[in-house]
Design a protein around this motif. Structure first.
Motif, PDB file in Angstrom:
ATOM      1  N   ILE A  50       0.984  -1.223   0.054  1.00 13.56           N
ATOM      2  CA  ILE A  50      -0.036  -0.067   0.004  1.00 13.56           C
ATOM      3  C   ILE A  50       0.968   1.291  -0.009  1.00 13.56           C
ATOM      4  N   ASP A  51       1.962   1.332   0.829  1.00 15.23           N
ATOM      5  CA  ASP A  51       2.764   2.510   0.833  1.00 15.23           C
ATOM      6  C   ASP A  51       3.417   2.679  -0.401  1.00 15.23           C
ATOM      7  N   GLU A  52       3.872   1.543  -1.032  1.00 19.33           N
ATOM      8  CA  GLU A  52       4.635   1.939  -2.417  1.00 19.33           C
ATOM      9  C   GLU A  52       3.893   2.434  -3.495  1.00 19.33           C
ATOM     10  N   CYS A  53       2.450   1.869  -3.428  1.00 20.84           N
ATOM     11  CA  CYS A  53       1.408   2.250  -4.386  1.00 20.84           C
ATOM     12  C   CYS A  53       1.287   3.943  -4.148  1.00 20.84           C
ATOM     13  N   ARG A  54       1.138   4.240  -2.732  1.00 18.82           N
ATOM     14  CA  ARG A  54       0.809   5.601  -2.733  1.00 18.82           C
ATOM     15  C   ARG A  54       2.027   6.555  -3.082  1.00 18.82           C
ATOM     16  N   ASP A  55       3.258   6.047  -2.603  1.00 18.02           N
ATOM     17  CA  ASP A  55       4.485   6.492  -3.153  1.00 18.02           C
ATOM     18  C   ASP A  55       4.575   7.004  -4.613  1.00 18.02           C
ATOM     19  N   THR A  56       3.601   6.392  -5.370  1.00 16.02           N
ATOM     20  CA  THR A  56       3.699   6.639  -6.825  1.00 16.02           C
ATOM     21  C   THR A  56       2.601   7.870  -7.205  1.00 16.02           C
ATOM     22  N   GLY A  57       2.125   8.149  -6.293  1.00 21.57           N
ATOM     23  CA  GLY A  57       1.059   9.099  -6.319  1.00 21.57           C
ATOM     24  C   GLY A  57      -0.533   8.924  -6.340  1.00 21.57           C
ATOM     25  N   VAL A  58      -0.629   7.421  -6.380  1.00 21.97           N
ATOM     26  CA  VAL A  58      -1.897   6.858  -6.372  1.00 21.97           C
ATOM     27  C   VAL A  58      -2.639   6.980  -4.866  1.00 21.97           C
ATOM     28  N   SER A  59      -3.982   7.577  -4.784  1.00 25.57           N
ATOM     29  CA  SER A  59      -4.371   7.444  -3.560  1.00 25.57           C
ATOM     30  C   SER A  59      -5.383   6.075  -3.188  1.00 25.57           C
ATOM     31  N   LEU A  60      -5.205   5.853  -2.162  1.00 28.15           N
ATOM     32  CA  LEU A  60      -5.636   4.580  -1.675  1.00 28.15           C
ATOM     33  C   LEU A  60      -6.608   4.631  -0.598  1.00 28.15           C
ATOM     34  N   VAL A  61      -7.796   4.037  -1.090  1.00 26.65           N
ATOM     35  CA  VAL A  61      -9.050   4.338  -0.282  1.00 26.65           C
ATOM     36  C   VAL A  61      -9.564   2.863   0.126  1.00 26.65           C
ATOM     37  N   VAL A  62      -9.811   2.383   1.379  1.00 28.51           N
ATOM     38  CA  VAL A  62     -10.192   1.243   1.833  1.00 28.51           C
ATOM     39  C   VAL A  62     -11.610   1.106   2.334  1.00 28.51           C
ATOM     40  N   GLU A  72     -11.014   0.470  13.957  1.00 30.19           N
ATOM     41  CA  GLU A  72      -9.644   1.036  14.507  1.00 30.19           C
ATOM     42  C   GLU A  72      -9.247   0.009  15.975  1.00 30.19           C
ATOM     43  N   LYS A  73     -10.131  -0.714  16.367  1.00 29.20           N
ATOM     44  CA  LYS A  73      -9.774  -1.683  17.502  1.00 29.20           C
ATOM     45  C   LYS A  73      -8.791  -2.637  16.796  1.00 29.20           C
ATOM     46  N   GLU A  74      -9.192  -3.338  15.896  1.00 24.90           N
ATOM     47  CA  GLU A  74      -8.598  -4.499  15.209  1.00 24.90           C
ATOM     48  C   GLU A  74      -7.492  -4.190  14.276  1.00 24.90           C
ATOM     49  N   PHE A  75      -7.329  -2.944  13.461  1.00 19.90           N
ATOM     50  CA  PHE A  75      -6.500  -2.636  12.802  1.00 19.90           C
ATOM     51  C   PHE A  75      -5.896  -1.032  12.674  1.00 19.90           C
ATOM     52  N   PRO A  76      -5.517  -1.016  14.111  1.00 23.90           N
ATOM     53  CA  PRO A  76      -5.020   0.536  14.511  1.00 23.90           C
ATOM     54  C   PRO A  76      -4.073   1.387  13.534  1.00 23.90           C
ATOM     55  N   VAL A  77      -3.175   0.651  12.881  1.00 27.30           N
ATOM     56  CA  VAL A  77      -2.156   1.237  12.134  1.00 27.30           C
ATOM     57  C   VAL A  77      -2.874   1.419  10.501  1.00 27.30           C
ATOM     58  N   LEU A  78      -3.830   0.818  10.162  1.00 22.16           N
ATOM     59  CA  LEU A  78      -4.223   0.982   8.950  1.00 22.16           C
ATOM     60  C   LEU A  78      -4.396   2.673   8.530  1.00 22.16           C
ATOM     61  N   VAL A  79      -5.092   3.365   9.383  1.00 22.29           N
ATOM     62  CA  VAL A  79      -5.572   4.664   9.111  1.00 22.29           C
ATOM     63  C   VAL A  79      -4.135   5.605   8.628  1.00 22.29           C
ATOM     64  N   GLU A  80      -2.997   5.119   9.004  1.00 24.87           N
ATOM     65  CA  GLU A  80      -1.705   5.833   8.643  1.00 24.87           C
ATOM     66  C   GLU A  80      -1.202   5.379   7.153  1.00 24.87           C
ATOM     67  N   HIS A  81      -1.649   4.266   6.848  1.00 26.30           N
ATOM     68  CA  HIS A  81      -1.393   3.833   5.436  1.00 26.30           C
ATOM     69  C   HIS A  81      -2.351   4.098   4.170  1.00 26.30           C
ATOM     70  N   VAL A  82      -3.366   4.677   4.594  1.00 29.20           N
ATOM     71  CA  VAL A  82      -4.281   5.051   3.541  1.00 29.20           C
ATOM     72  C   VAL A  82      -4.672   6.403   3.362  1.00 29.20           C
ATOM     73  N   ASP A  83      -5.277   6.896   2.288  1.00 28.79           N
ATOM     74  CA  ASP A  83      -5.741   8.074   2.100  1.00 28.79           C
ATOM     75  C   ASP A  83      -7.274   8.284   2.564  1.00 28.79           C
ATOM     76  N   ALA A  84      -8.014   7.418   2.687  1.00 25.99           N
ATOM     77  CA  ALA A  84      -9.406   7.434   3.124  1.00 25.99           C
ATOM     78  C   ALA A  84      -9.930   6.002   3.287  1.00 25.99           C
ATOM     79  N   LEU A  85     -10.810   6.130   4.306  1.00 23.73           N
ATOM     80  CA  LEU A  85     -11.495   5.061   4.703  1.00 23.73           C
ATOM     81  C   LEU A  85     -12.997   5.291   4.616  1.00 23.73           C
ATOM     82  N   VAL A  86     -13.801   4.275   4.295  1.00 24.73           N
ATOM     83  CA  VAL A  86     -15.167   4.202   3.905  1.00 24.73           C
ATOM     84  C   VAL A  86     -15.595   3.125   4.653  1.00 24.73           C
ATOM     85  N   TYR A  87     -16.365   3.568   5.804  1.00 23.55           N
ATOM     86  CA  TYR A  87     -16.981   2.534   6.945  1.00 23.55           C
ATOM     87  C   TYR A  87     -18.546   2.277   6.464  1.00 23.55           C
TER      88      TYR A  87
END
Length: 95
Positions: A50-62, A72-87
């Protein structure tokens, strides 16, 4: 490296494909459960991809059906690695 956490699955986005398309693709939206995770585990390899993809300028949305607190409880680090989250199946957007 494959973004869905498996070795080689049909239809999976591999990093090479994303990098080749980086000039055309501005954002990639991916489901969490069963796509980025495998057996409920979000691997370091997937986070690196995910980080390598974002480094190319592509935004990542989960996108997930989960509620924000559960994710957030199960995957607390995820928010740091993506541009947006849809819940909650699209009801809540965090950018």
């Amino acid at each position: 490296m494959v973004l869905d956490g498996t070795k080689a699955s049909a239809g999976a986005f591999d990093l090479g494909t994303v990098l080749k398309m980086a000039g055309f693709v501005q954002a990639v939206a991916l489901d969490l459960d069963g796509t980025l995770t495998r057996h409920g585990v979000l691997s370091g390899e997937v986070l690196t991809a995910i980080d390598e993809c974002r480094d190319t300028g592509v935004s990542l949305v989960v996108i997930t059906g989960r509620i924000r607190g559960e994710l957030e409880k199960e995957f607390p680090v995820l928010v740091e690695h993506v541009d947006a989250l849809v819940y909650e199946n699209g009801a809540v957007l965090q950018m």
